[in-house]
Design an enzyme around this catalytic site. Structure first.
Site, PDB file in Angstrom:
ATOM      1  N   GLY A 238      -0.469  34.128  19.490  1.00  0.00           N
ATOM      2  CA  GLY A 238       0.693  34.659  18.783  1.00  0.00           C
ATOM      3  C   GLY A 238       0.748  36.160  18.636  1.00  0.00           C
ATOM      4  O   GLY A 238       1.724  36.694  18.111  1.00  0.00           O
ATOM      5  N   ARG A 290       0.819  36.019  25.505  1.00  0.00           N
ATOM      6  CA  ARG A 290       1.663  37.199  25.695  1.00  0.00           C
ATOM      7  C   ARG A 290       0.888  38.511  25.552  1.00  0.00           C
ATOM      8  O   ARG A 290       1.113  39.456  26.300  1.00  0.00           O
ATOM      9  CB  ARG A 290       2.763  37.155  24.629  1.00  0.00           C
ATOM     10  CG  ARG A 290       3.833  38.183  24.769  1.00  0.00           C
ATOM     11  CD  ARG A 290       4.758  38.165  23.548  1.00  0.00           C
ATOM     12  NE  ARG A 290       5.022  36.883  22.987  1.00  0.00           N
ATOM     13  CZ  ARG A 290       6.136  36.167  23.214  1.00  0.00           C
ATOM     14  NH1 ARG A 290       7.091  36.655  23.961  1.00  0.00           N
ATOM     15  NH2 ARG A 290       6.293  34.988  22.654  1.00  0.00           N
ATOM     16  N   ARG A 326      14.206  34.735  29.499  1.00  0.00           N
ATOM     17  CA  ARG A 326      14.050  35.125  28.090  1.00  0.00           C
ATOM     18  C   ARG A 326      15.301  35.753  27.463  1.00  0.00           C
ATOM     19  O   ARG A 326      15.670  35.392  26.354  1.00  0.00           O
ATOM     20  CB  ARG A 326      12.823  36.030  27.913  1.00  0.00           C
ATOM     21  CG  ARG A 326      11.520  35.379  28.384  1.00  0.00           C
ATOM     22  CD  ARG A 326      10.274  36.125  27.952  1.00  0.00           C
ATOM     23  NE  ARG A 326      10.061  35.968  26.529  1.00  0.00           N
ATOM     24  CZ  ARG A 326      10.337  36.873  25.629  1.00  0.00           C
ATOM     25  NH1 ARG A 326      10.800  38.044  25.995  1.00  0.00           N
ATOM     26  NH2 ARG A 326      10.135  36.626  24.355  1.00  0.00           N
ATOM     27  N   CYS A 356      25.880  31.492  38.210  1.00  0.00           N
ATOM     28  CA  CYS A 356      27.219  31.234  37.684  1.00  0.00           C
ATOM     29  C   CYS A 356      27.189  30.778  36.233  1.00  0.00           C
ATOM     30  O   CYS A 356      27.471  29.613  35.914  1.00  0.00           O
ATOM     31  CB  CYS A 356      27.908  30.201  38.567  1.00  0.00           C
ATOM     32  SG  CYS A 356      28.026  30.824  40.237  1.00  0.00           S
ATOM     33  N   TYR A 385       5.686  34.560  30.046  1.00  0.00           N
ATOM     34  CA  TYR A 385       6.868  33.699  29.949  1.00  0.00           C
ATOM     35  C   TYR A 385       7.988  34.197  30.867  1.00  0.00           C
ATOM     36  O   TYR A 385       9.163  34.136  30.531  1.00  0.00           O
ATOM     37  CB  TYR A 385       7.326  33.570  28.479  1.00  0.00           C
ATOM     38  CG  TYR A 385       6.187  33.139  27.572  1.00  0.00           C
ATOM     39  CD1 TYR A 385       5.672  31.855  27.681  1.00  0.00           C
ATOM     40  CD2 TYR A 385       5.588  34.021  26.669  1.00  0.00           C
ATOM     41  CE1 TYR A 385       4.600  31.449  26.892  1.00  0.00           C
ATOM     42  CE2 TYR A 385       4.517  33.628  25.875  1.00  0.00           C
ATOM     43  CZ  TYR A 385       4.027  32.332  25.992  1.00  0.00           C
ATOM     44  OH  TYR A 385       2.975  31.932  25.213  1.00  0.00           O
TER      45      TYR A 385
HETATM   46  N1  LLP Z   1      -1.423  28.434  21.248  1.00  0.00           N
HETATM   47  C1  LLP Z   1      -0.442  27.546  21.067  1.00  0.00           C
HETATM   48  C2  LLP Z   1      -0.765  26.273  20.432  1.00  0.00           C
HETATM   49  C3  LLP Z   1       0.877  27.840  21.482  1.00  0.00           C
HETATM   50  O1  LLP Z   1       1.838  26.957  21.262  1.00  0.00           O
HETATM   51  C4  LLP Z   1       1.154  29.080  22.091  1.00  0.00           C
HETATM   52  C5  LLP Z   1       2.509  29.419  22.551  1.00  0.00           C
HETATM   53  C6  LLP Z   1       0.097  29.976  22.270  1.00  0.00           C
HETATM   54  C7  LLP Z   1      -1.189  29.626  21.826  1.00  0.00           C
HETATM   55  C8  LLP Z   1       0.284  31.315  22.907  1.00  0.00           C
HETATM   56  O2  LLP Z   1       1.167  32.105  22.191  1.00  0.00           O
HETATM   57  P1  LLP Z   1       1.263  33.650  22.531  1.00  0.00           P
HETATM   58  O3  LLP Z   1      -0.083  34.258  22.275  1.00  0.00           O
HETATM   59  O4  LLP Z   1       1.663  33.815  23.938  1.00  0.00           O
HETATM   60  O5  LLP Z   1       2.301  34.152  21.593  1.00  0.00           O
HETATM   61  N2  LLP Z   1       8.490  31.085  25.811  1.00  0.00           N
HETATM   62  C9  LLP Z   1       8.434  31.820  24.559  1.00  0.00           C
HETATM   63  C10 LLP Z   1       7.084  31.701  23.891  1.00  0.00           C
HETATM   64  C11 LLP Z   1       6.667  30.279  23.649  1.00  0.00           C
HETATM   65  C12 LLP Z   1       5.299  30.193  23.019  1.00  0.00           C
HETATM   66  C13 LLP Z   1       4.804  28.790  23.016  1.00  0.00           C
HETATM   67  N3  LLP Z   1       3.487  28.621  22.474  1.00  0.00           N
HETATM   68  C14 LLP Z   1       8.809  33.271  24.833  1.00  0.00           C
HETATM   69  O6  LLP Z   1       9.164  33.587  25.949  1.00  0.00           O
HETATM   70  O7  LLP Z   1       8.790  34.094  23.921  1.00  0.00           O
END
Ligand code: LLP
Length: 433
Positions: A238, A290, A326, A356, A385
């Site tokens: 996150g 991310r 996104r 389209c 993503y």
């Molecule tokens: N752990 C779990 C259980 C998760 O569900 C996620 C992301 C992560 C770790 C990794 O999160 P990060 O560190 O990348 O924030 N497609 C969306 C983001 C979806 C995130 C889903 N879960 C976007 O483009 O912002």
């Protein structure tokens, strides 16, 4: 810190001019900087040095084999969400015993596959899943390592589609129910209650929600550890990144929002959380996606047309929502820069793709230098993503991907050939040939 910057008038990825990659491989093209990927990993890794820890890259953010290999070589593990992702780790030469397997809908086949691969732990999202994992483990005569995902009900104040830590959404098990769930799980055969997991949401630019969640959950972890003999606590992913002013964030002035507010850094994250986590005496797992991959990648696209209407200046490019969804999906901001630096007055522009749908845009009313047909643009912060959420919508081929390291560049995904798009389709038997 990332490795995209202007050198003279040219945008470079590390020591390679981005335009040379676009000419060589065509566009749309994802370009990844391996040095940036490694830099992000190492910054987090060293900030967390006071803890026994394992960084499990959330490969849902970018699952290119070369990206996986980069983190595998740095000793990282992987946060996976399907048998396909575990297979990717294996295909990239990574170690399945460093994989955690998350997700609310694991099938029996996926559970069996993960058990045979000897993964580190299942991140379990429901009691029904615990029962299913136990059943499959008994059948395969294996012991399944499990961690239940606690939903701490802490609002991460992030985008509604990517918040996960409140009771409004499908993830995890309610905080108040966790101890009873572990007590019941302890009676199920062939499970090893190995830890507890949480994840409160994505793109968190402030450390406060993390602190709140860890403060709330740590005492629970201690109690469960005393009863069940844990060896880890996963605090999820996150960690947010800079999207606005992403180019500038590559310089030492990184991690500032446009308002100049400093956002979460590996050090501020560690400074806040290490004192809360250290006393647990457990291994700490992290699942950043991310943060590691986002600003390590750009999507390069070519301007096809300029179209002026009474109200708008449309810059029509050859990338589309099927390559980077996104903006269309979350209204996300991605900084757009010209690959060849341009001066002069800025023109308020809508950057749109050929698909389209009115939702097929990358920017609206964005002040951009005056561009024309054939110019290359780079959409920044596209390493997370981006490609992974791509589709063949409008029968558009998936773009190529290149990895750069210093002066070297390698094609790490060739552009999909158009007939490959329907390569696994056929007409029905009664339709003839
Ligand atoms: N752990 C779990 C259980 C998760 O569900 C996620 C992301 C992560 C770790 C990794 O999160 P990060 O560190 O990348 O924030 N497609 C969306 C983001 C979806 C995130 C889903 N879960 C976007 O483009 O912002």
């Amino acid at each position: 810190m990332h490795s995209f910057r202007y050198v003279g008038q040219e945008l470079y990825c590390e020591e390679v001019p981005v335009s040379s990659l676009a000419k060589k491989h065509g566009t749309p093209l994802f370009v990844y900087s391996q040095t940036t990927l490694a830099d992000h990993f190492q910054r987090l890794d060293s900030a967390l040095a006071p803890l026994d820890h394992l960084i499990c890259f959330a490969m849902k953010s970018n699952s290119n084999l070369a990206v996986i290999r980069t983190f595998a070589e740095l000793g990282g593990g992987f946060d996976t969400v399907s048998a396909g992702e575990i297979q990717r780790v294996v295909a990239a030469g990574g170690d399945p015993s460093k994989c955690v397997f998350a997700g609310v809908g694991k099938t029996e086949e996926e559970i069996a596959f993960a058990l045979k691969q000897g993964i580190y732990s299942f991140n379990v999202e429901s009691e029904a899943e615990l029962a299913r994992i136990s059943r499959v483990a008994v059948r395969l005569k294996k012991i399944a390592p499990v961690a239940v995902r606690v939903n701490p009900n802490v609002d991460a104040h992030t985008h509604a589609k990517i918040t996960t830590g409140t009771y409004e959404n499908k993830f995890g098990i309610q905080f108040e129910h966790i101890e009873a769930v572990y007590a019941r799980a302890a009676k199920l055969p062939n499970l090893r209650l190995r830890g507890l997991q949480m994840h409160i949401g994505s793109q968190l630019t402030d450390v406060e929600p993390f602190r709140k969640a860890v403060e709330k959950v740590a005492p629970l972890v201690s109690r469960l550890n005393a009863r069940h003999g844990f060896d880890f606590f996963s605090i999820g992913g996150g960690l947010g990144i800079v999207y606005r002013d992403a180019l500038a964030s590559g310089s030492p002035a990184w991690w500032k929002t446009p308002e100049g507010r400093k956002i979460l850094t590996p050090q501020s994250y560690a400074d806040t959380l290490v004192p809360l986590l250290k006393p647990l005496g457990l291994r700490i797992l992290l699942e950043p996606g991310r943060f590691l991959s986002g600003n390590a990648g750009v999507l390069v696209t070519r301007v096809e047309y300029i179209k002026k209407t009474g109200k708008k200046n449309f810059v029509i490019v050859d990338a589309a929502m099927n390559d980077l969804i996104r903006p269309a999906f979350y209204d996300s901001f991605h900084e757009i820069v010209t690959v060849r630096r341009k001066g002069g007055a800025k023109v308020s522009s809508d950057v749109v793709g050929p698909v389209c749908e009115s939702g097929d845009y990358f920017a609206k009313d964005r002040p951009l230098p005056k561009v024309g047909e054939g110019d290359y643009l780079a959409l920044l912060s596209a390493g997370a993503y981006g490609s992974v959420m791509g589709s063949n919508y409008n029968s558009r081929a998936l773009p190529a991907e290149v990895m750069v390291k210093g002066r070297k560049s390698a094609l790490v995904r060739r552009r999909q050939e158009i007939p490959e798009i329907w390569g696994n389709e056929s007409v029905a038997s009664w339709q003839g040939r």
